[in-house]
Design a protein around this motif. Structure first.
Motif, PDB file in Angstrom:
ATOM      1  N   ASN A  43       6.349  -4.803  10.561  1.00  0.00           N
ATOM      2  CA  ASN A  43       6.914  -3.667  11.277  1.00  0.00           C
ATOM      3  C   ASN A  43       6.743  -2.355  10.517  1.00  0.00           C
ATOM      4  O   ASN A  43       7.202  -1.317  10.984  1.00  0.00           O
ATOM      5  CB  ASN A  43       8.400  -3.891  11.557  1.00  0.00           C
ATOM      6  N   TYR A  44       6.116  -2.399   9.348  1.00  0.00           N
ATOM      7  CA  TYR A  44       5.965  -1.219   8.499  1.00  0.00           C
ATOM      8  C   TYR A  44       4.497  -0.940   8.235  1.00  0.00           C
ATOM      9  O   TYR A  44       3.693  -1.851   8.135  1.00  0.00           O
ATOM     10  CB  TYR A  44       6.687  -1.410   7.163  1.00  0.00           C
ATOM     11  N   GLU A  45       4.178   0.356   8.096  1.00  0.00           N
ATOM     12  CA  GLU A  45       2.838   0.756   7.693  1.00  0.00           C
ATOM     13  C   GLU A  45       2.836   0.992   6.190  1.00  0.00           C
ATOM     14  O   GLU A  45       3.896   1.131   5.570  1.00  0.00           O
ATOM     15  CB  GLU A  45       2.436   2.035   8.420  1.00  0.00           C
ATOM     16  N   LYS A  46       1.647   1.085   5.617  1.00  0.00           N
ATOM     17  CA  LYS A  46       1.521   1.280   4.179  1.00  0.00           C
ATOM     18  C   LYS A  46       2.299   2.513   3.713  1.00  0.00           C
ATOM     19  O   LYS A  46       2.956   2.488   2.682  1.00  0.00           O
ATOM     20  CB  LYS A  46       0.042   1.412   3.817  1.00  0.00           C
ATOM     21  N   LYS A  47       2.276   3.588   4.506  1.00  0.00           N
ATOM     22  CA  LYS A  47       2.967   4.824   4.139  1.00  0.00           C
ATOM     23  C   LYS A  47       4.490   4.666   4.136  1.00  0.00           C
ATOM     24  O   LYS A  47       5.195   5.474   3.537  1.00  0.00           O
ATOM     25  CB  LYS A  47       2.566   5.964   5.077  1.00  0.00           C
ATOM     26  N   ASP A  48       5.012   3.616   4.772  1.00  0.00           N
ATOM     27  CA  ASP A  48       6.460   3.376   4.863  1.00  0.00           C
ATOM     28  C   ASP A  48       7.000   2.570   3.682  1.00  0.00           C
ATOM     29  O   ASP A  48       8.207   2.381   3.563  1.00  0.00           O
ATOM     30  CB  ASP A  48       6.810   2.600   6.142  1.00  0.00           C
ATOM     31  N   ILE A  49       6.113   2.053   2.821  1.00  0.00           N
ATOM     32  CA  ILE A  49       6.509   1.108   1.775  1.00  0.00           C
ATOM     33  C   ILE A  49       6.309   1.732   0.393  1.00  0.00           C
ATOM     34  O   ILE A  49       5.272   2.346   0.123  1.00  0.00           O
ATOM     35  CB  ILE A  49       5.679  -0.189   1.886  1.00  0.00           C
ATOM     36  N   VAL A  50       7.318   1.566  -0.467  1.00  0.00           N
ATOM     37  CA  VAL A  50       7.234   2.047  -1.844  1.00  0.00           C
ATOM     38  C   VAL A  50       7.499   0.865  -2.770  1.00  0.00           C
ATOM     39  O   VAL A  50       8.461   0.125  -2.594  1.00  0.00           O
ATOM     40  CB  VAL A  50       8.272   3.167  -2.114  1.00  0.00           C
ATOM     41  N   LEU A  51       6.627   0.713  -3.761  1.00  0.00           N
ATOM     42  CA  LEU A  51       6.749  -0.356  -4.745  1.00  0.00           C
ATOM     43  C   LEU A  51       6.840   0.280  -6.123  1.00  0.00           C
ATOM     44  O   LEU A  51       5.978   1.063  -6.512  1.00  0.00           O
ATOM     45  CB  LEU A  51       5.523  -1.269  -4.656  1.00  0.00           C
ATOM     46  N   ASN A  52       7.921  -0.022  -6.852  1.00  0.00           N
ATOM     47  CA  ASN A  52       8.129   0.512  -8.199  1.00  0.00           C
ATOM     48  C   ASN A  52       8.383  -0.626  -9.171  1.00  0.00           C
ATOM     49  O   ASN A  52       8.966  -1.643  -8.795  1.00  0.00           O
ATOM     50  CB  ASN A  52       9.344   1.452  -8.239  1.00  0.00           C
TER      51      ASN A  52
END
Length: 116
Positions: A43-52
């Motif tokens: 349900n998410y696009e790459k721009k919607d996801i943050v990985l830290n």
């Protein structure tokens, strides 16, 4: 300013095509060479996801947030997941790929003296 009535499961105000997005399920596996985290974020696009990755605490944090319009309502869908990783991973080689709605994060283990 027109306000939409609050949504309630009891009064039938929820649009028929409204999606309830829950926190995605995370599958963590380990083998001799790496830890692998796999989750569905369809349900998410790459721009919607943050990985830290917090090197000091060895914490991998994944967040997703998106805003969209559902009829005359503004909707926000979000999730956050933190995973504590072992000290034997090589943080400089963390890798993440997003393909067909599946996010795969690979955390390779440090080489032992025998393997070097």
């Amino acid at each position: 300013l027109k306000r939409s009535p609050p949504l309630s499961l009891w009064d039938g105000n929820i649009p028929k095509n409204f999606e309830f997005n829950c926190i995605p399920e995370f599958n963590v596996t380990e083998d001799d060479k790496a830890f692998t985290v796999v989750t569905s974020v369809s349900n998410y696009e790459k721009k919607d996801i943050v990985l830290n990755f917090d090197h000091d605490k060895r914490m991998l944090r994944l967040t997703g947030k998106k805003h969209y319009k559902e009829g005359d309502m503004q909707v926000e869908s979000s999730f956050e997941k933190a995973i504590s990783l072992s000290h034997d991973i090589d943080a400089s080689k963390l890798d993440a790929t997003l393909s067909d709605g599946t996010l795969t994060i690979t955390a390779p283990k440090k080489l032992t003296l025998d393997e070097q």
